[in-house]
Each structure stands twice: as C-alpha cells, then as structure tokens.
Scaffold this motif. Structure first.
Motif, PDB file in Angstrom:
ATOM      1  N   TYR A 235       0.871  -1.164   0.000  1.00  0.00           N
ATOM      2  CA  TYR A 235       0.000   0.000   0.000  1.00  0.00           C
ATOM      3  C   TYR A 235       0.914   1.221   0.000  1.00  0.00           C
ATOM      4  N   TRP A 236       0.998   1.884  -1.162  1.00  0.00           N
ATOM      5  CA  TRP A 236       1.965   2.973  -1.354  1.00  0.00           C
ATOM      6  C   TRP A 236       1.482   4.233  -0.643  1.00  0.00           C
ATOM      7  N   ASN A 237       1.948   4.419   0.582  1.00  0.00           N
ATOM      8  CA  ASN A 237       1.536   5.575   1.367  1.00  0.00           C
ATOM      9  C   ASN A 237       2.494   6.753   1.203  1.00  0.00           C
ATOM     10  N   GLY A 238       3.436   6.635   0.317  1.00  0.00           N
ATOM     11  CA  GLY A 238       4.386   7.694   0.000  1.00  0.00           C
ATOM     12  C   GLY A 238       5.052   7.367  -1.315  1.00  0.00           C
ATOM     13  N   TRP A 239       6.227   7.947  -1.549  1.00  0.00           N
ATOM     14  CA  TRP A 239       6.955   7.648  -2.785  1.00  0.00           C
ATOM     15  C   TRP A 239       8.417   8.005  -2.584  1.00  0.00           C
ATOM     16  N   PHE A 240       9.273   7.468  -3.432  1.00  0.00           N
ATOM     17  CA  PHE A 240      10.707   7.712  -3.347  1.00  0.00           C
ATOM     18  C   PHE A 240      11.072   9.001  -4.083  1.00  0.00           C
ATOM     19  N   ASP A 241      12.274   9.491  -3.814  1.00  0.00           N
ATOM     20  CA  ASP A 241      12.781  10.707  -4.441  1.00  0.00           C
ATOM     21  C   ASP A 241      13.948  10.399  -5.371  1.00  0.00           C
ATOM     22  N   HIS A 248       8.700  13.985  -2.713  1.00  0.00           N
ATOM     23  CA  HIS A 248       7.324  13.502  -2.819  1.00  0.00           C
ATOM     24  C   HIS A 248       6.682  13.374  -1.445  1.00  0.00           C
ATOM     25  N   VAL A 249       5.464  13.837  -1.331  1.00  0.00           N
ATOM     26  CA  VAL A 249       4.676  13.643  -0.114  1.00  0.00           C
ATOM     27  C   VAL A 249       3.256  13.262  -0.508  1.00  0.00           C
ATOM     28  N   ALA A 250       2.574  12.592   0.412  1.00  0.00           N
ATOM     29  CA  ALA A 250       1.157  12.251   0.254  1.00  0.00           C
ATOM     30  C   ALA A 250       0.432  12.696   1.512  1.00  0.00           C
ATOM     31  N   ALA A 251      -0.748  13.248   1.359  1.00  0.00           N
ATOM     32  CA  ALA A 251      -1.488  13.801   2.490  1.00  0.00           C
ATOM     33  C   ALA A 251      -1.824  12.700   3.497  1.00  0.00           C
ATOM     34  N   PRO A 252      -1.489  12.880   4.777  1.00  0.00           N
ATOM     35  CA  PRO A 252      -1.801  11.870   5.782  1.00  0.00           C
ATOM     36  C   PRO A 252      -3.285  11.534   5.844  1.00  0.00           C
ATOM     37  N   GLU A 253      -4.143  12.548   5.741  1.00  0.00           N
ATOM     38  CA  GLU A 253      -5.584  12.303   5.845  1.00  0.00           C
ATOM     39  C   GLU A 253      -6.079  11.428   4.692  1.00  0.00           C
ATOM     40  N   ALA A 254      -5.581  11.689   3.483  1.00  0.00           N
ATOM     41  CA  ALA A 254      -5.989  10.884   2.332  1.00  0.00           C
ATOM     42  C   ALA A 254      -5.500   9.449   2.474  1.00  0.00           C
ATOM     43  N   ASN A 255      -4.239   9.277   2.900  1.00  0.00           N
ATOM     44  CA  ASN A 255      -3.718   7.933   3.143  1.00  0.00           C
ATOM     45  C   ASN A 255      -4.562   7.185   4.155  1.00  0.00           C
ATOM     46  N   ALA A 256      -4.880   7.834   5.268  1.00  0.00           N
ATOM     47  CA  ALA A 256      -5.613   7.183   6.345  1.00  0.00           C
ATOM     48  C   ALA A 256      -7.036   6.844   5.919  1.00  0.00           C
ATOM     49  N   THR A 257      -7.671   7.729   5.181  1.00  0.00           N
ATOM     50  CA  THR A 257      -9.035   7.470   4.719  1.00  0.00           C
ATOM     51  C   THR A 257      -9.081   6.271   3.795  1.00  0.00           C
ATOM     52  N   ASP A 258      -8.120   6.202   2.885  1.00  0.00           N
ATOM     53  CA  ASP A 258      -8.094   5.075   1.954  1.00  0.00           C
ATOM     54  C   ASP A 258      -7.714   3.781   2.668  1.00  0.00           C
ATOM     55  N   ALA A 303       7.112   8.219   4.767  1.00  0.00           N
ATOM     56  CA  ALA A 303       6.508   7.114   5.513  1.00  0.00           C
ATOM     57  C   ALA A 303       5.993   7.596   6.870  1.00  0.00           C
ATOM     58  N   PRO A 304       5.129   6.808   7.516  1.00  0.00           N
ATOM     59  CA  PRO A 304       4.631   7.177   8.853  1.00  0.00           C
ATOM     60  C   PRO A 304       5.751   7.409   9.862  1.00  0.00           C
ATOM     61  N   LEU A 305       6.800   6.588   9.782  1.00  0.00           N
ATOM     62  CA  LEU A 305       7.969   6.784  10.629  1.00  0.00           C
ATOM     63  C   LEU A 305       9.066   7.372   9.757  1.00  0.00           C
ATOM     64  N   ALA A 306       9.533   8.566  10.109  1.00  0.00           N
ATOM     65  CA  ALA A 306      10.484   9.298   9.282  1.00  0.00           C
ATOM     66  C   ALA A 306      11.818   8.569   9.198  1.00  0.00           C
ATOM     67  N   GLU A 307      12.656   9.032   8.275  1.00  0.00           N
ATOM     68  CA  GLU A 307      13.958   8.403   8.046  1.00  0.00           C
ATOM     69  C   GLU A 307      14.758   8.252   9.325  1.00  0.00           C
ATOM     70  N   HIS A 308      14.673   9.220  10.227  1.00  0.00           N
ATOM     71  CA  HIS A 308      15.448   9.165  11.468  1.00  0.00           C
ATOM     72  C   HIS A 308      14.653   8.575  12.631  1.00  0.00           C
TER      73      HIS A 308
END
Length: 583
Positions: A235-241, A248-258, A303-308
């Motif tokens: 489930y692609w909740n983001g994307w690579f650069d 690239h970012v995806a709206a948290p609300e849209a991800n969560a709703t879907d 991603a929900p948990l950031a790189e760091h």
C-alpha cells in the motif's frame, strides 16, 4: 504447533481469522542498532507484522560469498521481530526492485556469458539455487510452525510487469520448498489484469500493489484470486525521491481514509513503507524510462515513521485508522530529540591527484567497469592525447565522468544530461577520466546493463584504443591512507575541487545528527569511516542523516567534493530537510 494458513475467506492463525496488518521495514536500510526501536514503533502504531525484502547483492558482493554479519544479519532482525511479539513476511526476490541498486540482483551475475535474467535459464537458475541455499536456512527455522515469526514468503516480485515465464516461477517455488519453507507462498503484482495473470500461478496466493482507490483495486485482485483473503502487499503511502526532482509527499488524511476503506473490506495490508530508512553507502538504485534518474540517499518515502525514526502526522493518522479495525497499544513512542547544532571546519585537504592510483591495468579497448569486475563506486580511465585530438566523445557514459587533461578538469560527461563529448586543450597530454557509477537501474528493460564508459571513444582525428583503467579505492581503510598526506587549509575560503576534505568535531555520542553541506556541489560523505552516501546541490534532499550509533564523542567528517564549494565549513542542524515538496 502454531499454524498459519490460507482459509476460504481469511488468513488463519492457529485456525482463527487473522487480518495481517503489516509495515515494510528493510533491515538493510536501517542501522542494526536501531532495528529494535523501529520494530517497536511499528507495534505501537497498531501493526502486527513486519515485512522485509532481502537484497541478494547486499549479502553477495562476489559469487561464493554470503555475508550475514552486522547490518546483514537477517536472522537477528527476524528474531527482534519475534521478540516484539510480531510476525514477519519475507520477500527474497531474487529480484526486489525496491529502488535498490540493480533491483537486488548481483552485478556479477550479469557478467556470466549467456545468462538469462528472471527466466528459467540454467546459468541464472544455478546462481539463484546458490542464493536460496544460503538464505533459506536462515528463514526456515524461523517459521511460525517452529515458534518463529515468519508467516508468508513471496516468490519473485511484481513479475507480471516484467515477464510471463511460468516455468521460472514454478522453479522458484520448488527451490523454496526444497529448503524447508512450509508457510504459504505468495506473489504480488500491480492491480492490473494483465500483470496479475502473468505474474502468478494457480498454486500461489496472489496479492496486489496499489496506493489509492482500494475497493476498486481489491475488486481487480478478486477477479484473479476468487477465494482466500485479499491483501495489498504494497500500500503505497508515500513515494521515493530522485536527484533533481521535488520531494514527494502524500497527504496523511488521504492515506488514512483510503487505508480505512481497505481495512473495512476485511482485506490485509502491508504499508510500503512503514519506515523507509536510508540508502547508505552506494546502494541506491536508479530509474531509466528515457531519462536516467538516480534515487536519493534518503529513502524517507514520506513514511509514517520518518527516516530518522521520528513519529509523523501520518503515523498518528494511520494509527487512528488501524485502531478502528484492531486493538492499538495505549503507549506512544517518545518524541525524537533535536540534533546537535554545530559547525565543522574541514581544514585538511587531499587533492584528487592524491587519490588516484598510479598503476592501472592495460586494455586494448575502452572497457566497461563490469569487464573489470568493478561493480560500484568510482573508476579511473587513463590514456594519452595529442594536440590535434581537440575533443573527446564516447558512445555512452554510465553514469558521470570528470574529464581531466594533465590533472586539470576540462569537462564533464553526464548520462543524465546527455553529454557525451567535451573539448580538449590543443596540446598533447595525459587524459584521465574519473567515472562515478551513480546507481544501477532497478526497474525495466535496462536492468542489469553494464556500467562505465561505453565505446568507442573518439577524438577529432582517431579512435582511442590504448587505455589503462581500474578502481578508485575509497573504503574506510583507503581514507585513512589518503588522509595521511593531507595538508592544512583555510576552512572559510572557497574550495577548488575535486578534493577530499576532512575535519574533526566533538558531539553527543549516540545522538542522531543532520548534516547540511550548503554551498557544496556533489560528492560523498563519511562520518567515522562510515560512508553515509551521496549528496548533491541538485536536491531535493538538503540534509544527510547520520544515525546515532555512528556518532562518538570525538568524530571525523570527510567529504569528497567532486567540483567546488563556496566554503570549507559543514554544518549540523537540529532537524532533517528533505527539500521542496511536489504539490
């Protein structure tokens, strides 16, 4: 004995329906001392399973080698998943894509004459058999029936986007089963009728990959998987650069709703990614769909948990969505501390000439790096030119080469920019090219192509056939040797490159740091001998993540600047900056 099976409608854990709530977490993109932290944070978000690819080339840099030490200790990673009370999905490829160098396939594999990649061809299958013989004994004793965490193992990866060799898929199934894998085997393909048909087998359980319109995509999957549980394996909740493009970012609300809509159907899910991590060292892949685009060092993936390892708004939104369908722990991860803020004077210098090897192997033609057995990193090419030559042109460059005439930079060959020719001074001299492999293509028909300079190489008057070539050594031990001859320089003055710069700093041991190199152009960075990866003024990434376990009280920062910099001072800042956003 615990069991995990595919039932008429559901996954069954010990005979009871189980909705798999999984998150992708690649052990090879996270410092091993941080594995337990990332796994725990997945559980606290409400996930019950961790999914990981296995990158074949990460373990097998040369044929006959299978390294499982340190960051390659898959067994330890799976044991930590089990210790957190979670299950695991293992996806060993042999091809994984994953925006990883060569899609996880070892580059040495393509040097085998007549090899047929990702199909039922004897040379390729013999190598895969060696890989499985080394890998599966790590996975097999950690299956759920033996008290371990592993509940599913995937066969190949999105194969329907590449081929349709059913004999190949069946051979992979046979190899997997021969090594004691008894859990259900799955395939995954994009939610596309053609790909789902080509990439699966009747005897394997199909899953799909998508990032939106979940009910519609699951309906497509159901046409090809008439019984059993439905699952979105990515489930692609983001994307690579990619370098030079926006973050690239995806709206948290849209991800969560879907996600909520997906889970409401009763389907299982694997979030790609739960935690992206970092393409440490020279491990990033590249895409080439007519335009060569290397992947950035950061694999944050929004991603929900950031790189760091920090909790994000997307973490909270998805946690809330998961909580509508399964129990979620009451605890939340603690906030991540800010990174130390400090400056580092890069006050020692070694010019590029001090790094170049004196002796190189002779060639009667322009060799690729694969011919040399040089699978990644930097390569040096050397020849002589005459006054009347006036120009250098090559058939193709893979991927980027500085052109020096008697030690002075006179031009740049660039695959991304389509530059294959540079003018030369009208005098005889030594021609040196320092070539960077910026990452092997990880997806599509150019998978497995050779790297380096692709001949012929010509001047205005002739073809250049007499070459010397070899690796530019840049391992941690090589850095120590190179820096032994460093001279003191003014760190506040602009930096004429290409050059290796070094400086020392004192900081908080074990604390995450975020390095900014404003004013620098392009190159590599090491902290305490660990190669963090590439940086580029092209962006989008403006900071490099330094994992806490790499940092000591007394530290050394080394930068290989391939062009020039406006200052010799580097900065550590309190938070990451992944660059301008694609909106």
């Amino acid at each position: 004995m615990p069991t995990f099976e595919i039932g008429e409608h559901d996954f069954l854990l010990d005979g009871e329906p189980r909705q798999v709530l999984s998150g992708a977490l690649h052990y090879f993109r996270v410092h091993p001392d941080l594995w337990a932290d990332r796994i725990r944070k997945a559980r606290l978000m409400g996930l019950n399973t961790i999914e990981t690819y296995v990158a074949w080339n990460f373990h097998a840099p040369e044929r006959g080698v299978f390294d499982t030490t340190g960051p390659r200790d898959l067994g330890r990673f799976l044991d930590l998943v089990a210790a957190e009370g979670m299950h695991a999905i293992v996806r060993p490829g042999p091809y994984i894509c994953a925006e990883w160098d060569n899609g996880g396939l070892p580059a040495w594999l393509f040097a085998e004459e007549g090899v047929g990649i990702r199909r039922h061809e004897p040379t390729y299958m013999a190598a895969v058999a060696e890989y499985y013989a080394a890998l599966m004994p790590i996975v097999a004793p950690r299956q759920v029936a033996d008290g371990g965490p592993v509940i599913l193992v995937q066969v190949e990866n999105e194969y329907g986007a590449y081929g349709d060799d059913k004999d190949y898929l069946r051979a992979l199934v046979d190899l997997t089963r021969e090594h004691g894998i008894t859990v259900p085997l799955i395939t995954c393909d994009q939610a596309n009728d053609g790909m789902l048909e080509r990439g699966g087998l009747p005897e394997l359980h199909r899953t799909a990959t998508f990032g939106s319109r979940s009910p519609e995509r699951l309906a497509t999957l159901r046409r090809h998987q008439p019984t059993g549980p439905l699952m979105c394996m990515e489930y692609w909740n983001g994307w690579f650069d990619s370098w030079g493009l926006p973050h690239h970012v995806a709206a948290p609300e849209a991800n969560a709703t879907d996600l909520d809509a997906l889970l409401s159907t009763g389907a299982s899910v694997n979030l790609y990614m739960f935690h992206g991590g970092t393409n440490l060292g020279l491990t990033n892949g590249a895409n080439d769909k007519g335009w060569f685009l290397p992947i950035t060092t950061s694999y944050d993936y929004d991603a929900p948990l950031a790189e760091h390892g920090a909790v994000t708004p997307k973490y909270h939104a998805m946690r809330e969505a998961l909580g509508r369908h399964a129990p979620v722990p009451e605890d939340l991860p603690a906030a991540s501390p800010a990174g130390p803020v400090l400056e580092v004077a890069l006050d020692r210098q070694v010019p590029l000439s001090g790094l170049l090897p004196e002796r190189l192997a002779g060639w009667d033609h322009l060799p690729t790096t694969d011919e040399m057995g040089q699978w990644s990193g930097f390569t040096v090419y050397r020849t002589r030119v005459e006054a009347e030559d006036r120009v250098l042109t090559v058939a193709e460059v893979r991927d980027r080469a500085l052109v020096l005439h008697d030690g002075e930079v006179v031009g740049l060959l660039s695959r991304r920019d389509g530059v294959r020719s540079v003018p030369l001074p009208p005098r005889a001299g030594e021609l040196t090219l320092v070539l960077e492999n910026e990452g092997r293509v990880n997806y599509g028909p150019r998978l497995g192509e050779a790297k380096g300079l692709i001949g012929p190489a010509r001047t205005a008057t002739r073809e250049l056939t007499g070459w010397q070539a070899g690796a530019l050594p840049l391992d941690a031990e090589d850095l120590v040797s190179h820096l032994a001859g460093a001279v003191a320089v003014d760190p506040e003055a602009p930096v004429p490159g290409p050059v290796l710069r070094a400086g020392s700093f004192v900081s908080l041991a074990g604390r995450d740091h975020f390095l900014r190199l404003d004013g620098f152009t392009k190159g590599l960075v090491w902290v305490n001998g660990t190669l963090l990866g590439r940086y580029s003024a092209a962006g989008p990434t403006r900071t490099l993540y330094v994992p806490g376990p790499v940092v000591r009280v007394q530290n050394e920062l080394v930068v290989l600047e391939l062009h020039a910099a406006s200052t010799g001072t580097a900065r550590f800042v309190e938070a990451p900056d992944l660059g301008p956003v694609d909106v």
